[in-house]
Design an enzyme around this catalytic site. Structure first.
Site, short mmCIF file in Angstrom:
data_model
loop_
_atom_site.label_atom_id
_atom_site.label_comp_id
_atom_site.label_asym_id
_atom_site.label_seq_id
_atom_site.Cartn_x
_atom_site.Cartn_y
_atom_site.Cartn_z
N ASP A 313 0.86 -1.18 0.00
CA ASP A 313 0.00 0.00 0.00
C ASP A 313 0.91 1.24 0.00
O ASP A 313 2.13 1.15 0.10
CB ASP A 313 -0.96 -0.03 1.20
C1 BGC Z 1 -5.06 3.23 0.48
C2 BGC Z 1 -5.35 2.17 -0.56
C3 BGC Z 1 -5.26 2.75 -1.94
C4 BGC Z 1 -3.88 3.36 -2.13
C5 BGC Z 1 -3.66 3.96 -3.50
C6 BGC Z 1 -3.76 3.96 0.16
O1 BGC Z 1 -3.56 5.03 1.01
O2 BGC Z 1 -4.98 2.64 1.75
O3 BGC Z 1 -6.62 1.62 -0.33
O4 BGC Z 1 -5.49 1.76 -2.89
O5 BGC Z 1 -3.72 4.40 -1.17
O6 BGC Z 1 -4.36 5.11 -3.70
#
Ligand code: BGC
Length: 762
Positions: A313
């Site tokens: 993530d």
């Molecule tokens: C979130 C994810 C998301 C990613 C990309 C992160 O901060 O937890 O769910 O897919 O950002 O935007």
């Protein structure tokens, strides 16, 4: 740089790649086997090229200005572009340019990137673009904004979930965006969690069914079809179980719970072909998921047999240092993540992890096998998505983008999601020709219908709202004429604005429609300290109740915000979740009866924040102060939702008196529409293990089916189960089945059920 295609065999082509002063290299381009193609490329790659594939950067890293700068065009920075896309040949990009681009602009953005990676890098490998399509292709101008996932869960309709996935894929591909960072199949067991709106709720079986339908709808039969996208399941694992309910908080999940509740949705989606998995940013039992080799390599890739791409993530390598404090060095953090089994690092801002990995492979701190495993998975997905041949799509080939057809599907999703929680003396549907006071923070706001991830990350900005869409107020006015409507805002999210004005107008109203809820937000900004609906909004309802006029409370929220004190003042309560862009129309149509509501709660709605247990608790959890077992008293139970018609359950039967071994059991019930209008009902089957070596759950949902019945029509609903449905995680942390008595419960919610007990012998 040159590219020559040679026809060698009927179906085999070779790409010759080379740079000045380098040997010419060749890799097999078109054979029937993707694995052959992948191996062929892998054999030609330098270590740096391999590691470049493992990097996922944020788009703003190659645009002019600082990463988080507001922009109104995607203006590429030549130097950064050359470094990231060409010199390092990054494998993947995500995120938006920080403004709302339409399909044509997205086409230009993706084309520029793909043209560079496919013409100006040595191996001509296309970039894999990932995006958060949380409820529709929400970062593309003009796309449909569907209800949030929690609302999809409330439809209990697999076809609707599949349709949402399918349309989202289509609209995403119209913007050349082939990889969707969704669905979220976290098990949302803590009602304080700010991302409940993005989840399918608290029940592992409901999540598995709705998640798998979304996966199938999104990925279709083949990813080669340029209308399908690859999905990315998230977040592995335990994000929705943070102990204090805060974003990315530590979760305590013993191994038996992990296996019983949290893994099954992932298992099912992986069996159904899910191509991506995003690792959760939180820690479970103090071990950050991003450094947990047991979770990623042993369980996800091993036991669950996941063959697709595992991505970290956002910035989570850095969070191993800053947030989790398991190391102080970025080099070490990178090593932990890669060795744990992560294939692609979402490292939005910089390239340093590539250099670290190259160095660590050279020093044998990371094995080449690990790198090859990661890169093969990434290349495979690129082939499956046909990106080598079609790296971007012409928006003109997507005539249904934002079409009436898609809008109709969106409306239907909202219509089936809205959940009627109370309807005292059948106050709903509202009678026409009456005076209605419409009030409340959520009454005249498109943002409150759409929630977070709507054109912008938090969904709070009004500048991208589509003026052709109707707020609840607009839709009610359209239905009954503005002469019959008074509107007063009443409060904002947390403060009184003009409650007194609303109260004075209530005097002359026949009905009061109060729309309350929680401000759209996600991730950290969605953290709250108490689950209660903000006081100012509760006070509005309390003050409005003085005239004893019928109050219709409409809830726009992801989480079940506590409404214990105002519930008795409401004659009717509609839970609308975040119903999306057509939600205003759908809510009004429920209020006036064009839609007969059929949503059912996908979570237990607590009455007290200190008594927030899932419906599948243990008996010991609900022991009360009188030494009895009456300690489970939610505001509304899981699976609950009313209709404007009524259903009667009868003839509950099981085709055997007892069963054994692998016998199949047929369980059936007859459901009759005893009211005077057509309605949809969700028939729910629960299992209660009477005695087990590990304290059994109060019950568990094991099947459901949504049916439509005309007045007086009956239908027999039959479910087939076998001993697999009786299994639970035993003392050895494996699935086991034990002989004994089992109770099957069938009905219209987790509490209103008919029961039958039967004995099973192994
Ligand atoms: C979130 C994810 C998301 C990613 C990309 C992160 O901060 O937890 O769910 O897919 O950002 O935007």
């Amino acid at each position: 740089m040159k590219k020559i295609f040679l026809s060698v065999l009927p179906l085999v082509y070779i790409i010759i790649v080379g740079c000045k002063g380098q040997n010419k290299l060749a890799y097999t381009m078109q054979t029937s086997s993707i694995d052959v193609k992948v191996d062929s490329i892998l054999g030609l790659m330098t270590l740096k090229e391999k590691v470049g594939q493992m990097l996922n950067i944020g788009l703003p890293s190659v645009l002019k200005g600082d990463y988080w700068d507001a922009r109104d065009s995607a203006s590429f920075d030549d130097k950064k572009f050359q470094k990231f896309i060409v010199d390092y040949a990054v494998g993947s990009i995500h995120n938006t340019p920080q403004y709302l681009a339409g399909t044509d602009e997205w086409y230009q953005i993706v084309k520029k990137i793909q043209d560079a990676s496919m013409n100006h890098t040595r191996l001509k490998i296309p970039v894999l673009y990932g995006i958060d399509n949380i409820h529709g292709a929400n970062f593309i101008k003009g796309s449909v904004l569907f209800p949030h996932q929690i609302a999809l869960a409330a439809t209990w309709n697999r076809e609707i979930s599949a349709m949402n996935g399918k349309i989202t894929s289509y609209e995403s591909r119209a913007a050349s965006l082939p990889w969707n960072f969704n669905p979220n199949i976290d098990v949302a067991i803590n009602p304080l969690w700010g991302r409940i709106s993005e989840s399918f709720g608290e029940d592992p079986y409901l999540i598995s069914e709705m998640g798998s339908a979304y996966v199938k709808g999104s990925q279709g039969e083949s990813l080669k079809n340029p209308e399908n996208t690859a999905i990315c399941l998230k977040h592995f694992v335990g994000y929705g179980a943070g102990r204090n309910g805060k974003d990315r908080a530590n979760a305590l999940i013993p191994e038996n719970s992990l296996r019983q509740y949290f893994l099954p949705p992932f298992k099912k989606a992986i069996e159904d072909g899910a191509k991506g998995v995003m690792i959760s940013s939180n820690a479970v039992n103090g071990i950050p998921c991003h450094s947990n080799k047991h979770y990623i390599t042993d369980i996800l890739k091993g036991e669950l047999g996941f063959k697709g791409v595992v991505i970290s993530d956002f910035s989570d390598v850095e969070f191993l240092i800053e947030m989790h404090e398991v190391t102080a060095s970025k080099r070490e953090a990178t090593k932990m993540a890669v060795n744990a089994g992560i294939d692609m690092l979402m490292n939005p801002y910089d390239i340093d992890v590539v250099d670290y990995i190259v160095d660590m492979v050279e020093k044998k701190e990371i094995s080449m096998e690990r790198i090859d495993d990661a890169v093969s998975r990434i290349l495979k997905l690129k082939f499956e998505l046909n990106l080598f041949e079609k790296p971007y799509n012409n928006p003109k080939d997507y005539p249904d983008f934002g079409s009436e057809k898609h809008i109709a599907a969106n409306y239907n999703s909202a219509a089936e999601a809205i959940t009627l929680l109370k309807n005292k003396e059948a106050v709903l549907p509202l009678k026409k020709g009456k005076k209605i006071l419409v009030t409340g923070y959520a009454a005249n706001s498109l943002n409150m219908l759409n929630g977070a991830w709507s054109r912008t990350f938090l969904g709070q900005d009004t500048k991208y709202n589509d003026p052709s869409k109707l707020t609840i107020l607009n839709a009610i006015e359209k239905e009954v004429g503005s002469n019959n409507i008074e509107y007063v805002e009443g409060t904002n999210y947390t403060e009184d604005v003009n409650t007194a004005d609303a109260v004075s107008k209530a005097k002359n109203a026949d009905y009061i429609v109060v729309c309350v809820g929680e401000m759209p937000a996600t991730e950290k900004p969605s953290d709250i300290n108490e689950l209660d609906l903000p006081q100012a909004q509760q006070d509005l309802v309390k003050k409005l109740s003085v005239y004893k006029k019928p109050i219709i409370l409409v809830l726009l929220q992801g989480r079940p915000r506590i409404i214990r004190e105002i519930e008795p003042m409401a004659d009717a309560i509609l839970m609308a979740y975040y119903p999306g862009e057509e939600g205003g129309r759908a809510i009004s149509d429920v209020l006036f009866g064009t839609i007969n509501p059929s949503g059912k709660l996908p979570y237990t709605y607590p009455k007290y924040s200190g008594n927030a247990v899932t419906y599948y608790h243990k008996k010991a959890d609900i022991r009360d102060v009188n030494w009895g077992y009456d300690g489970f008293y939610p505001q509304f139970e899981f699976g609950f939702g009313l209709s404007y018609t009524s259903f009667e359950y009868s003839n509950f039967s099981i085709d055997k008196d007892s069963f054994k071994g692998n016998d199949a059991l047929k369980i059936s019930v007859s459901v009759k529409n005893t009211g005077n209008r057509e309605g949809k009902e969700v028939v729910q089957l629960y299992l209660k293990d009477i005695v087990a070596s590990v304290a059994p759950d109060s019950k568990r949902l094991i099947r459901f089916e949504k049916i439509t019945l005309k007045p007086n029509q009956s239908q027999t609903v039959e479910f087939t189960i076998d001993s697999n449905d009786l299994k639970f995680i035993g003392m050895e942390n494996t699935w086991i089945v034990e002989s004994g008595d089992f109770e099957f419960q069938i009905g219209s919610s987790s509490q209103e059920v008919l029961k039958k007990q039967i004995n099973y012998k192994q």
